[in-house]
Design a protein around this motif. Structure first.
Motif, PDB file in Angstrom:
ATOM      1  N   ASP A   1     151.805 -38.510 102.743  1.00 45.02           N
ATOM      2  CA  ASP A   1     152.287 -37.330 101.990  1.00 45.02           C
ATOM      3  C   ASP A   1     151.122 -36.517 101.436  1.00 45.02           C
ATOM      4  N   LYS A   2     150.066 -37.199 100.993  1.00 44.60           N
ATOM      5  CA  LYS A   2     148.888 -36.483 100.464  1.00 44.60           C
ATOM      6  C   LYS A   2     148.149 -35.757 101.592  1.00 44.60           C
ATOM      7  N   ILE A   3     148.097 -36.387 102.769  1.00 50.63           N
ATOM      8  CA  ILE A   3     147.437 -35.750 103.919  1.00 50.63           C
ATOM      9  C   ILE A   3     148.192 -34.474 104.289  1.00 50.63           C
ATOM     10  N   ALA A   4     149.523 -34.569 104.324  1.00 49.23           N
ATOM     11  CA  ALA A   4     150.340 -33.392 104.665  1.00 49.23           C
ATOM     12  C   ALA A   4     150.105 -32.265 103.656  1.00 49.23           C
ATOM     13  N   ASP A   5     150.029 -32.638 102.358  1.00 43.32           N
ATOM     14  CA  ASP A   5     149.741 -31.624 101.322  1.00 43.32           C
ATOM     15  C   ASP A   5     148.407 -30.935 101.586  1.00 43.32           C
ATOM     16  N   LYS A   6     147.383 -31.760 101.874  1.00 45.10           N
ATOM     17  CA  LYS A   6     146.046 -31.188 102.114  1.00 45.10           C
ATOM     18  C   LYS A   6     146.038 -30.275 103.333  1.00 45.10           C
ATOM     19  N   MET A   7     146.817 -30.672 104.349  1.00 42.50           N
ATOM     20  CA  MET A   7     146.876 -29.860 105.568  1.00 42.50           C
ATOM     21  C   MET A   7     147.782 -28.636 105.386  1.00 42.50           C
ATOM     22  N   GLY A   8     148.621 -28.679 104.369  1.00 43.50           N
ATOM     23  CA  GLY A   8     149.563 -27.594 104.148  1.00 43.50           C
ATOM     24  C   GLY A   8     150.684 -27.553 105.173  1.00 43.50           C
ATOM     25  N   VAL A   9     151.096 -28.738 105.656  1.00 48.29           N
ATOM     26  CA  VAL A   9     152.155 -28.826 106.669  1.00 48.29           C
ATOM     27  C   VAL A   9     153.163 -29.902 106.255  1.00 48.29           C
ATOM     28  N   THR A  10     154.260 -30.047 107.025  1.00 49.31           N
ATOM     29  CA  THR A  10     155.208 -31.132 106.762  1.00 49.31           C
ATOM     30  C   THR A  10     154.583 -32.451 107.226  1.00 49.31           C
ATOM     31  N   GLN A  11     155.194 -33.566 106.791  1.00 48.04           N
ATOM     32  CA  GLN A  11     154.670 -34.871 107.211  1.00 48.04           C
ATOM     33  C   GLN A  11     154.789 -35.047 108.724  1.00 48.04           C
ATOM     34  N   GLU A  12     155.877 -34.550 109.284  1.00 47.54           N
ATOM     35  CA  GLU A  12     156.065 -34.668 110.730  1.00 47.54           C
ATOM     36  C   GLU A  12     154.980 -33.885 111.475  1.00 47.54           C
ATOM     37  N   GLN A  13     154.658 -32.687 110.994  1.00 45.19           N
ATOM     38  CA  GLN A  13     153.590 -31.889 111.610  1.00 45.19           C
ATOM     39  C   GLN A  13     152.230 -32.570 111.427  1.00 45.19           C
ATOM     40  N   ALA A  14     152.036 -33.165 110.246  1.00 41.14           N
ATOM     41  CA  ALA A  14     150.764 -33.858 109.995  1.00 41.14           C
ATOM     42  C   ALA A  14     150.571 -34.991 111.008  1.00 41.14           C
ATOM     43  N   ILE A  15     151.657 -35.725 111.290  1.00 41.11           N
ATOM     44  CA  ILE A  15     151.562 -36.826 112.254  1.00 41.11           C
ATOM     45  C   ILE A  15     151.117 -36.293 113.614  1.00 41.11           C
ATOM     46  N   ASN A  16     151.715 -35.183 114.043  1.00 42.71           N
ATOM     47  CA  ASN A  16     151.328 -34.617 115.349  1.00 42.71           C
ATOM     48  C   ASN A  16     149.851 -34.253 115.401  1.00 42.71           C
ATOM     49  N   GLN A  17     149.305 -33.832 114.260  1.00 41.21           N
ATOM     50  CA  GLN A  17     147.880 -33.487 114.247  1.00 41.21           C
ATOM     51  C   GLN A  17     146.988 -34.725 114.184  1.00 41.21           C
ATOM     52  N   LEU A  18     147.511 -35.811 113.613  1.00 39.78           N
ATOM     53  CA  LEU A  18     146.702 -37.029 113.438  1.00 39.78           C
ATOM     54  C   LEU A  18     146.642 -37.873 114.715  1.00 39.78           C
ATOM     55  N   LEU A  19     147.656 -37.807 115.568  1.00 40.16           N
ATOM     56  CA  LEU A  19     147.774 -38.707 116.731  1.00 40.16           C
ATOM     57  C   LEU A  19     146.626 -38.534 117.725  1.00 40.16           C
ATOM     58  N   PRO A  20     146.246 -39.618 118.439  1.00 43.73           N
ATOM     59  CA  PRO A  20     146.688 -40.996 118.218  1.00 43.73           C
ATOM     60  C   PRO A  20     146.157 -41.560 116.900  1.00 43.73           C
ATOM     61  N   ALA A  21     146.992 -42.383 116.269  1.00 46.50           N
ATOM     62  CA  ALA A  21     146.669 -42.877 114.935  1.00 46.50           C
ATOM     63  C   ALA A  21     147.479 -44.131 114.636  1.00 46.50           C
ATOM     64  N   GLY A  22     147.142 -44.797 113.537  1.00 43.23           N
ATOM     65  CA  GLY A  22     147.875 -45.983 113.104  1.00 43.23           C
ATOM     66  C   GLY A  22     148.283 -45.832 111.651  1.00 43.23           C
ATOM     67  N   ALA A  23     149.197 -46.698 111.193  1.00 48.95           N
ATOM     68  CA  ALA A  23     149.694 -46.563 109.820  1.00 48.95           C
ATOM     69  C   ALA A  23     150.225 -47.883 109.276  1.00 48.95           C
TER      70      ALA A  23
END
Ligand code: ZN
Ligand code: CU
Length: 484
Positions: free
Chosen positions: A321-343
């Motif tokens: 949620d903090k990453i999405a805030d920093k990126m200024g996008v939704t969490q779903e959009q943040a995931i698309n930008q982070l991939l490939p990734a782990g959690a």
């Protein structure tokens, strides 16, 4: 003067791994075996350790790991050896490094990228060539290896969204046979993961057929650990019955808020089914899981921490949620930008975790992910957390039971002969610890940290961990399962 032993451990509180009550004794080690246990005050050795009443236990066996590559790339295995782990079971969740008889896809098919996102370690065309590499470049720990069904699918199939064809099943059976002949202990599946979801139950049964003659195991990250957990248990038991081999339910858990409390139901069913066929299970001591990042998993979680990201490595260790805030996008959009990734996903009930840990047949396995930049703390802290938080702190079980769940029980289930117990003639795999101080230090916020209270770790008679450091010894061996 003639020395009686290579190593003599004096004044130990022996917790022997069988679940039996502790006793005080000295332990004499010659070569790679325990030579004598008892009052050895009349004896001497080249090297002596006086425990002053602190605990000597069998070395811990990590029932569920993803250490397939770490053994080769980081053979000191510090996250494991520093917790007292002397043997690991690798190749879990359908994910093994071998066999890969053709080039691995680029990018590497998730979740195989949990082992190596760059793909360079998927270089072993046969399981035998992988085991040969492990033998010629030993690590600190012993290892027993499973061959992964998802790896086999990626090795043989171009379209992973289909069931395997009869020809592909024959090819995968041949790869299983080669692996078992080379010394694998069984097959693992990750039917929960995208590249294996399309595999019907019958495909798994057919691919596992060769296991029977080798007395191999079937280990599974089940298709569904959430709403459909009971159906998945049925499927797992059916595979075990039809193939005629024991099954291991990996990291047993119940996922999702509406399923909280259903461990009562799953454990009762497991217990009942154990009367009819051989069934084993393991568990890690946390209410959060960890795997590749995806929106479907994130959306059902109370909290998500990103453990690694290829596109944005700077966000490893931060909440989604903090990453999405920093990126200024939704969490779903943040995931698309982070991939490939782990959690790390918080979506279990602590009450269920405790019931599963307490269940008599449950073994301890870390499911640690050694290549994540900011890993789930289970990688560094699983065993000390069970001994500290759950045993000493909450009193879920006796120390004898806790040790049994990480030693003797696991050795019996996986068929590791002369391991997991302190007995004359057994291999000298030992963990010496302080039962008053042993505990996890690693946390979700600070996941890479040495645990407390693990003093000395011995593998095949060699000291591999002492004074907070790995020694130069690399005595780990490849272990196989005896053919019945
Ligand atoms: Zn898994
Ligand atoms: Cu796993």
């Amino acid at each position: 003067m003639q020395k009686n032993f290579d190593l003599l451990i004096r004044h130990a509180t022996v917790i022997d791994g069988t679940g039996a009550s502790r006793y005080i004794a000295d332990i004499g080690i010659t070569g790679d075996r325990i030579a004598k246990i008892g009052d050895l005050s009349a004896y001497s050795a080249k090297n002596e350790i006086d425990l002053g009443g602190r605990v000597a236990a069998p070395g811990f066996i990590d029932a569920h790991t993803h250490d397939d590559r770490m053994m080769l790339s980081d053979p000191e295995m510090t996250p494991k050896i520093s917790q007292g782990v002397t043997t690991i079971i690798g190749g879990n969740c359908g994910v093994s490094l071998a066999p890969m008889p053709r080039p691995i896809p680029d990018p590497v098919t998730p979740p195989l990228n949990l082992l190596d996102d760059a793909g360079v370690w998927f270089k072993f065309p046969t399981f035998g060539s992988y085991l040969d590499a492990l033998k010629s470049q030993p690590s600190t720990t012993n290892r027993a290896m499973l061959v992964g069904h998802t790896t086999l699918r990626v090795a043989v199939m171009d379209d992973l969204e289909q069931p395997a064809s009869p020809e592909q099943i024959v090819q995968m059976q041949a790869l299983v046979t080669e692996a078992m002949q080379a010394g694998a202990i069984g097959v693992s599946t990750g039917l929960f993961y995208e590249p294996a979801v399309a595999a019907p139950t019958q495909e798994v049964i057919d691919i596992c057929r060769p296991l029977k003659v080798f007395n191999g195991l079937y280990c599974t990250h089940m298709r569904d650990e959430a709403d459909g957990v009971m159906d998945s248990l049925e499927e797992t038991f059916r595979i075990g019955r039809e193939v005629g081999v024991p099954v291991v339910i990996s990291h047993h858990k119940v996922i999702g808020q509406k399923n909280y409390g259903r461990s009562d139901e799953t454990l009762a069913f497991i217990q009942k089914s154990m009367a009819k066929q051989p069934i084993c299970l393991d568990c890690y001591p946390y209410a959060a899981g960890s795997t590749v990042l995806s929106w479907s998993r994130a959306v059902t979680s109370a909290r998500v921490i990103v453990t690694w990201s290829k596109a944005h490595p700077e966000f490893a260790g931060q909440d989604l949620d903090k990453i999405a805030d920093k990126m200024g996008v939704t969490q779903e959009q943040a995931i698309n930008q982070l991939l490939p990734a782990g959690a790390i996903y918080f979506r279990m009930d602590e009450g269920d975790v405790q019931k599963i840990l307490q269940f008599g047949p449950t073994m301890i396995g870390s499911d640690g992910l050694p290549h994540d930049a900011s890993p789930h703390p289970r990688l560094w802290a699983t065993f000390p957390r069970v001994l500290g938080h759950y045993r000493r702190g909450l009193g879920l079980f006796s120390l004898e039971t806790a040790v049994h769940k990480m030693t003797g029980l696991t050795a019996t289930n996986f068929g590791l002969t002369d391991r997991g117990v302190i007995q004359e003639g057994a291999f000298a795999d030992l963990t010496l610890f302080n039962e008053e101080t042993v505990d996890a230090v690693a946390t979700y916020e600070n996941p890479i940290a040495l645990s407390k209270g693990i003093e000395t770790v011995i593998v095949n008679g060699d000291i591999v961990w002492e004074h907070g450091h790995v020694t130069a010894a690399r005595p780990g061996r490849v272990l196989s399962r005896p053919v019945a």
